[in-house]
Scaffold this motif. Structure first.
Motif, mmCIF file in Angstrom:
data_model
loop_
_atom_site.group_PDB
_atom_site.id
_atom_site.type_symbol
_atom_site.label_atom_id
_atom_site.label_comp_id
_atom_site.label_asym_id
_atom_site.label_seq_id
_atom_site.Cartn_x
_atom_site.Cartn_y
_atom_site.Cartn_z
ATOM 1 N N GLU A 107 50.766 51.099 2.751
ATOM 2 C CA GLU A 107 49.776 49.923 2.932
ATOM 3 C C GLU A 107 49.435 49.643 4.358
ATOM 4 N N VAL A 112 47.975 46.665 5.085
ATOM 5 C CA VAL A 112 48.172 45.307 5.209
ATOM 6 C C VAL A 112 49.409 44.568 4.488
ATOM 7 N N SER A 169 52.104 41.745 3.665
ATOM 8 C CA SER A 169 51.975 40.279 3.145
ATOM 9 C C SER A 169 53.255 39.680 2.788
ATOM 10 N N TYR A 170 53.698 38.591 3.252
ATOM 11 C CA TYR A 170 54.526 37.865 2.920
ATOM 12 C C TYR A 170 54.566 36.530 2.959
ATOM 13 N N ASP A 219 52.778 33.265 3.406
ATOM 14 C CA ASP A 219 51.454 32.964 3.915
ATOM 15 C C ASP A 219 51.104 33.744 5.222
ATOM 16 N N GLN A 273 50.308 37.483 7.150
ATOM 17 C CA GLN A 273 49.619 38.935 6.827
ATOM 18 C C GLN A 273 49.742 39.544 7.997
ATOM 19 N N ASP A 304 48.041 43.137 9.539
ATOM 20 C CA ASP A 304 47.108 44.141 9.345
ATOM 21 C C ASP A 304 47.386 45.365 10.418
ATOM 22 N N VAL A 319 48.037 39.763 13.155
ATOM 23 C CA VAL A 319 48.985 38.830 12.501
ATOM 24 C C VAL A 319 48.390 37.672 12.070
ATOM 25 N N THR A 320 48.373 37.196 11.047
ATOM 26 C CA THR A 320 47.911 35.800 10.713
ATOM 27 C C THR A 320 48.807 34.995 9.881
ATOM 28 N N ARG A 321 48.988 33.555 9.859
ATOM 29 C CA ARG A 321 49.884 32.896 9.178
ATOM 30 C C ARG A 321 49.167 31.823 8.456
#
Length: 232
Positions: free
Chosen positions: A129, A131, A133-134, A136, A138, A140, A146-148
């Motif tokens: 993949e 992206v 995810s775990y 909240d 993510q 990319d 990285v975002t939370r």
């Protein structure tokens, strides 16, 4: 992050061929020459896929497979059996013992690589993949972002690699030495305590203002990406 393949095989020529082709395909390779060695090496190295010969000294591949499936720590380890026993009844026994796939000898190295990739896509989709995810969180991989909770998280290069490694193995506890091998590489010497420094930086970047800690510290063992985030 390169998936780690452990080859459990007592024939040196076969190990050499497999190592050459697996490393060319982008995998990291570990070795064990008999079943007993493999049993403790698997717990130490924590491979992503096991290539397991049926006929091994000390502990057969079949019995090793059964033991791994009984252990909660290795129950979900993808296992591909390699063996000269090509009869249908033998294939059934191998699969019944817990193997995910079965490749008879003689084999094409390219086929083995393809089987590994297929198992990884099926059992560990994170490796295919873009992206991850775990909870909240993510990541990319293509955009290197990285975002939370949809908010950007700013990470240095080492923290990014460390988080990626943990996100590819959620819930698994890794020692400092295992994180050094997986994130920094086996050919680079870094003090084990360096891991603690980068874990602290990663925690600070991820947690922000009063967010739950996603990294669990396990005393005398290491760290895991775990939504509980509490020390054990």
């Amino acid at each position: 992050m390169r998936p780690k393949i452990m080859v459990v095989e007592d024939e040196t020529a076969i190990v050499t061929i497999l190592r050459y082709n697996l490393e060319r395909a982008g995998f990291a390779v570990e070795e064990a020459n008999d079943g007993e060695e493999a049993l403790w090496r698997i717990r130490e190295v924590k491979p992503d896929v096991l290539l397991l010969d049926w006929m091994l000294p000390k502990l057969s591949g079949l019995e090793l497979c059964r033991q791994l499936r009984r252990d909660p720590e290795t129950r979900n380890l993808p296992i591909i059996m390699l063996t000269a026993r090509g009869e249908e009844t033998d294939r059934v026994r191998g699969l019944d013992s817990g193997a995910d796939d079965y490749v008879p000898k003689p084999f094409s190295p390219q086929e083995v690589v393809a089987r590994i990739r297929a198992v990884l896509r099926r059992i560990r989709p994170a490796f295919s993949e873009e992206v991850l995810s775990y909870a909240d969180l993510q990541m990319d991989l293509a955009a290197h972002k990285v975002t939370r909770s949809a908010e950007p998280v700013h990470l240095g290069p080492t923290e990014f690699r460390l988080l990626r490694f943990l996100m590819e193995h959620p819930g698994r506890v890794f020692s400092r030495e295992q994180l050094l091998d997986g994130v920094w590489g086996q050919d680079i010497y870094v003090e084990p305590r360096t891991v603690d420094v980068h874990i602290r930086r990663l925690r600070k970047a991820l947690n922000g203002e009063n967010l739950p800690d996603l990294i669990r510290t396990v005393r005398s063992a290491g760290y895991a990406l775990d939504a509980q985030g509490t020390a054990a």
